[in-house]
Motif scaffolding. Structure first.
Motif, PDB file in Angstrom:
ATOM      1  N   THR A  76      30.937  73.148  62.628  1.00 42.34           N
ATOM      2  CA  THR A  76      32.120  72.610  63.308  1.00 42.34           C
ATOM      3  C   THR A  76      32.010  71.100  63.463  1.00 42.34           C
ATOM      4  OG1 THR A  76      32.474  74.685  64.513  1.00 42.34           O
ATOM      5  CG2 THR A  76      33.481  72.695  65.436  1.00 42.34           C
ATOM      6  N   SER A  79      40.185  66.511  64.418  1.00 43.39           N
ATOM      7  CA  SER A  79      39.726  67.626  63.600  1.00 43.39           C
ATOM      8  C   SER A  79      39.943  67.315  62.126  1.00 43.39           C
ATOM      9  CB  SER A  79      40.478  68.907  63.967  1.00 43.39           C
ATOM     10  OG  SER A  79      40.164  69.320  65.280  1.00 43.39           O
ATOM     11  N   THR A 116      37.808  72.040  60.001  1.00 47.95           N
ATOM     12  CA  THR A 116      37.466  72.351  61.389  1.00 47.95           C
ATOM     13  C   THR A 116      38.046  73.712  61.775  1.00 47.95           C
ATOM     14  OG1 THR A 116      37.493  69.999  61.960  1.00 47.95           O
ATOM     15  CG2 THR A 116      37.607  71.566  63.774  1.00 47.95           C
TER      16      THR A 116
END
Length: 340
Positions: free
Chosen positions: A143, A329, A333
């Motif tokens: 992530t 992001s 992501t």
């Protein structure tokens, strides 16, 4: 004549309240240090800035709803003022979330001391299925690597490392940030020799605190945080089910033992005790007196002690506690996941 007697009584009372606590009795306390740095995890500005971002980063949770700041809110003296904190899919654990302020000075982390320091503590909630619920360390790293800005920030914070985006480095950055959360108060000025830093009423409360024997557990820099004690040392604590430290140590002799909480900022960190079952500071003092010291404390004495406890509320470092702008992001992501 009558009025003169009243005046004399009043002056006597004020003098008694203003009487200084002997210096030798204050030796059980120490002021806060300017910093809580660790030689094992030395601070740099880049590491602190990264840690601050990660502390507020909701994408470290499976649902992307929770961050460290969700349970340990920096705008609320490091707590959420709830008995137990909400986690993944509305679940709640059975223990109260302690304040993160000054936490790095504790002998260990969590109520049962299962983490050695704030760096080790930072690893736990992210993978806990009741809290942030990430499935594993690899998912967390993936992530973080999906956001180019984080990759660059990790490289800056951990220069020279071939692969700086790691779970350990995430915890190190958060730990370095938390080590800056020091909250000095008027109490520290008092310990440093400024006897005007506390009012006469507060000093009277301190005297009551010492006379009652409370400093047997609540002493040192944090007025706690340096020992494990049995809850119900004088009388069995009613309704106690959590076995405390013995669940970790497997030592039956530590059943119902918990780490003694710090009293710093205690006026702002309700509710109290390991389960958050005590709502007010007055009740907390009463219960401590009864079940730890075997005393029935007079209401006036409770009020006096609480008056002094409020002087332990420190200054929150605003430059650290506001939420920073977080990286955007990336295409890879993960999206929020609340399926299980």
């Amino acid at each position: 004549m009558y009025s003169k007697v009243l005046i004399a009584i009043g002056l006597t009372g004020l003098c008694a309240m203003a009487a200084e606590v002997p210096a030798y009795k204050l030796k059980v306390f120490q002021p806060l240090p300017a910093a809580m740095d660790s030689t094992a995890n030395p601070p740099t500005q880049a590491k602190i800035e990264l840690g601050r971002m990660l502390y507020f980063e909701n994408r470290l949770s499976k649902s992307q709803k929770f961050s460290c700041n969700s349970c340990h809110r920096l705008d609320k003296f490091g707590v959420d003022n709830e008995a137990t904190s909400e986690g993944h899919k509305g679940q709640r654990g059975n223990r109260n979330s302690p304040t993160v302020f000054n936490a790095a000075l504790h002998m260990a982390q969590f109520w049962d001391g299962r983490a050695a320091d704030v760096e080790a503590q930072a690893k736990g909630p992210v993978l806990n299925p009741v809290e942030m619920a990430m499935p594993d360390e690899g998912t967390v790293v993936k992530t973080l690597k999906s956001m180019p800005e984080y990759v660059a920030l990790f490289a800056k914070a951990f220069p020279g490392e071939k692969d700086p985006v790691t779970y350990n480095n995430m915890a190190k950055a958060i730990g370095v940030f938390e080590r800056k959360l020091v909250t000095p108060s008027r109490w520290d000025k008092f310990l440093a020799g400024d006897k005007t830093a506390l009012t006469a009423q507060e000093q009277a409360g301190l005297a009551k605190f010492l006379d009652a024997g409370c400093a047997g557990c609540h002493s040192g820099t944090l007025l706690g945080g340096s020992s494990y004690q049995k809850l119900g040392a004088a009388h069995p604590y009613p309704g106690l089910k959590d076995e405390g430290r013995s669940k970790i140590s497997k030592n039956e002799g530590e059943k119902f033992y918990f780490k003694v909480p710090s009293l710093r900022n205690i006026d702002k960190t309700a509710p109290y005790y390991h389960d958050g079952s005590v709502k007010t500071l007055d009740e907390a003092v009463n219960r401590m007196a009864e079940f730890q010291l075997g005393q029935k404390m007079a209401p006036a004495d409770v009020t006096a002690i609480v008056t002094w406890l409020k002087s332990l509320t420190g200054e929150v470092p605003a430059s650290l506690t506001t939420k920073p702008k977080l990286p955007a992001s990336g295409p890879q992501t993960p999206k929020p996941d609340v399926t299980d």
